[in-house]
Design an enzyme around this catalytic site. Structure first.
Site: not given
Ligand code: NAI
Length: 255
Positions: A67, A146, A159-160
């Site tokens: 992706v 998430s 990630y956050a």
């Protein structure tokens, strides 16, 4: 307006569908009668998922798709729409774990990868799919974020940040595309048993789940996949811009 609960004949593309939640999502869509483009960076994993579905008499085909590669996105969406005759549903699911302390030497590399796989890719896939979604009778986009986008964990800032960005992308596109009847929603899974969490020791998983989730356990990939499918039904026509935790009550819990 139709309020059908059937996905029969719908065409769905799922990214990161070679394992975990993506594989479960491909499976549930196929079981509900959709034609599923099973795509993954790991082509052989995608092929194994699609083969299993086809052997069960369901409609699926595998594509290798990284992706983060916009040329591959264009190629694969062109082939999927050519093969199945259109595209109704896009599930942006591919993801990687991206832990890094803010002062780590590898921080910039982890940050770049997190945003490339879990945020930039989402908009590029949506933009490439858009002309086809505009031809659909029930166009649907679901982004997998998430609970790390709603609260956060130490040393997980790349990630956050990527996942929080997914919430903004979801809401802005829901508003922008709403007049065309294209719905854009986001799911925030909590702790789910997949490849991403399999290295967490069982004892830690149990302690975490008991302490943090109302349901006192990790979730299964299928429990997330069923929410994804629900958001993509023709009957889900008035749900857009929503951010839905599927987290066993993790975010509801205060003590
Ligand atoms: P997983 O590791 O089982 O599956 C992720 C899939 O994404 C793999 O098949 C991998 O090959 C694929 N992938 C990685 N990089 C890619 C790329 N550049 N292009 C295409 N595919 C790529 O993990 P899981 O848990 O099923 O993750 C699915 C989504 O759910 C991810 O976006 C993840 O961040 C999210 N999530 C997972 C949680 C969990 O507890 N497992 C909790 C919250 C969110």
């Amino acid at each position: 307006m139709t309020f059908s609960r059937s996905l029969k004949g719908s065409i769905a593309l799922v990214t990161g569908a070679g394992s975990g939640m993506g594989a479960a999502t491909a499976q549930v869509f196929a079981e509900e009668g959709a034609h599923v483009a099973v795509t993954d960076f790991n082509h052989s994993a995608a092929e194994a998922v699609a083969k299993d579905l086809v052997e069960r008499g369901l409609s699926a085909q595998a594509w290798g798709l990284d992706v983060t590669d916009s040329a591959q996105i264009t190629k694969v969406i062109g082939e999927v729409t050519g093969q199945f005759g259109g595209l109704d549903i896009v599930i942006n699911n591919a993801g990687v774990s991206a832990f890094s302390a803010i002062d780590s030497d590898s921080y910039d590399a982890v940050w770049a990868k997190a945003l490339a796989v879990m945020l930039t890719a989402h908009q590029q896939i949506i933009r490439t799919a858009l002309p086809h979604l505009r031809q659909s009778k029930a166009p649907r986009i679901v982004n997998i974020a998430s609970t790390e986008a709603l609260g956060a964990t130490s040393r997980d800032s790349p990630y956050a940040a990527a996942k929080a960005g997914v919430l903004g992308l979801t809401r802005a596109l829901a508003v922008e595309l709403g007049a065309e009847g294209i719905t854009v929603n986001c799911i925030c899974p909590g702790p789910i048993l997949t490849g991403m969490t399999e290295n967490v020791p069982e004892v830690d998983r149990t302690i975490f789940a008991k302490r943090r989730t109302a349901l006192r356990r990790y979730g299964s990939p299928e429990e997330v996949a069923h929410m994804t499918v629900s958001l993509c039904l023709p009957a889900a026509s008035y749900i857009t811009g929503a951010v839905i935790p599927v987290d066993g009550g993790l975010m509801a819990r205060n003590a």
